[in-house]
Design an enzyme around this catalytic site. Structure first.
Site, PDB file in Angstrom:
ATOM      1  N   LYS A 195       0.994  -1.624   0.317  1.00 34.64           N
ATOM      2  CA  LYS A 195       0.290  -0.318  -0.159  1.00 34.64           C
ATOM      3  C   LYS A 195       0.904   1.125   0.275  1.00 34.64           C
ATOM      4  O   LYS A 195       1.625   1.434   0.774  1.00 34.64           O
ATOM      5  CB  LYS A 195      -1.186   0.268   1.407  1.00 34.64           C
ATOM      6  CG  LYS A 195      -1.349   1.462   1.529  1.00 34.64           C
ATOM      7  CD  LYS A 195      -2.716   0.914   2.612  1.00 34.64           C
ATOM      8  CE  LYS A 195      -3.543   2.432   2.632  1.00 34.64           C
ATOM      9  NZ  LYS A 195      -4.829   2.048   3.939  1.00 34.64           N
ATOM     10  N   LYS A 248      -2.406  -1.638  -3.367  1.00 32.79           N
ATOM     11  CA  LYS A 248      -2.996  -0.956  -3.596  1.00 32.79           C
ATOM     12  C   LYS A 248      -1.929   0.633  -3.548  1.00 32.79           C
ATOM     13  O   LYS A 248      -0.981   1.207  -3.298  1.00 32.79           O
ATOM     14  CB  LYS A 248      -3.983  -0.642  -2.833  1.00 32.79           C
ATOM     15  CG  LYS A 248      -4.373   1.044  -2.089  1.00 32.79           C
ATOM     16  CD  LYS A 248      -5.403   0.504  -0.780  1.00 32.79           C
ATOM     17  CE  LYS A 248      -5.916   1.792  -0.850  1.00 32.79           C
ATOM     18  NZ  LYS A 248      -6.209   2.144   1.038  1.00 32.79           N
TER      19      LYS A 248
END
Ligand code: PBG
Length: 324
Positions: A195, A248
């Site tokens: 992330k 992400k």
């Protein structure tokens, strides 16, 4: 001049040829639909920066989950916006917290859709950071206990899967241990492993009211310049017991999705984040691009890169289109 024997255009001549040789096909089976739960009754508050998305009270969130289920979408991902925030993020693990209520309501009314919960503290802390603070610095190991407690409370409410997104080191292991000790060994973990500290989360922070009150998240989320480090992050999560690994955002990180798929034998999820959604919506509103085509092209690219699961605010819109 000798023309090459192979002419690539032969198989592009018409849609039937194109259909026959198409390598990547989007399916409703791949989709996860994120939803935002707020306190109150009959609340459906539009999120300005994410046209078509709403903050929903639990009665409405169950209705939205029902619609998603009817469209064939297998899962929703829940975020909560509590009435009150505090330093200790107590709303995150409260038995009657907003996500816990939303999970119960959906599992009651739409038992056949999977309910995944985002496990993070930024929506629940007064300072908006993803963990416990000491002198303006996020404390890793103190935060692990709170994340484990939060994941456990989601499982107790009936969550089918938990998705830790706080980017604390050791969070997957801490959550796995807490779940296992409490007879939730069957609840899988979808780890936000790679992330990045991304500007593409901008609209989400309005949606979830979770912008940090000072500083940024660069001391825990990843540097967008790094790829090998993403592999290290994913390896760690795999060794800590992750069942699904996530990259992400998605569109600016297709190389990371591709490597994740090649290097690990676990399902790979990609999060088509708020900014990626809003850019298309905004450009379409201005008449600058075709919304449906841009949506399908983006989601197909994410799948082509290697994503098995796509988390996207477009889920109902694309599901409708795929049904036609
Ligand atoms: C919580 C969280 C965020 C997103 C998912 N979980 C925000 C952040 O890390 O700042 C972003 C999702 C999106 O932009 O759609 N930490």
């Amino acid at each position: 001049m000798q023309f090459p024997e192979y002419r690539a255009r032969r198989l592009r001549k018409n849609e039937n040829f194109r259909r026959l040789i198409r390598e990547t096909k989007l399916s409703v089976d791949d989709l996860v639909y994120p939803l935002f739960a707020v306190t109150g009754k009959s609340v459906k508050k539009p999120i300005t920066s994410m046209p078509g998305q709403f903050q929903l009270s639990v009665d409405y969130i169950a209705k939205e989950a029902q619609k998603a289920h009817e469209l064939g979408i297998p899962a929703v991902l829940l975020f909560g916006i509590p009435a009150k925030k505090d330093e200790m993020a107590t709303g995150a693990f409260a038995k009657d917290g907003i996500v816990q209520q939303a999970v119960k309501r959906i599992k009651n009314e739409v038992p056949d859709i999977l309910v995944i919960t985002d496990v993070c503290l930024c929506e629940y802390t007064s300072h908006g950071h993803c963990g416990m603070l000491e002198k303006d610095s996020v404390q890793n190991d103190e935060t692990l206990e709170v994340l484990a407690e939060t994941a456990l409370s989601h499982a107790r409410a009936g969550a089918d899967m938990v998705a830790p997104s706080a980017m604390m080191d050791g969070q997957v292991a801490a959550i796995r241990e807490a779940l296992d000790e409490n007879a939730f060994e069957d609840v899988p973990i979808m780890a936000y492993s790679a992330k990045y500290a991304s500007s593409f989360y901008g609209p989400f922070r309005e949606a979830a009211e979770s912008a940090p009150q000072f500083g940024d998240r660069k001391a825990y989320q990843m540097d967008p310049a790094n790829a090998d480090e993403a592999i290290r992050e994913m390896s760690l999560d795999v060794s800590e017991g992750a069942d699904i690994i996530m990259v992400k955002p998605a569109l600016a990180y297709l190389d990371i999705i591709c490597r994740a798929k090649q290097e690990f034998d676990l399902p790979v999820a990609a999060y088509n984040v708020s900014g990626e959604y809003s850019m298309i919506k905004a450009a379409a509103q201005l008449g600058w691009l075709d919304e449906e085509k841009a949506m399908i092209e983006s989601l197909t690219a994410i799948k082509r890169a290697g994503a098995d699961i796509i988390i996207t605010y477009f889920a109902p819109q694309v599901a409708k289109l795929l049904k036609k």
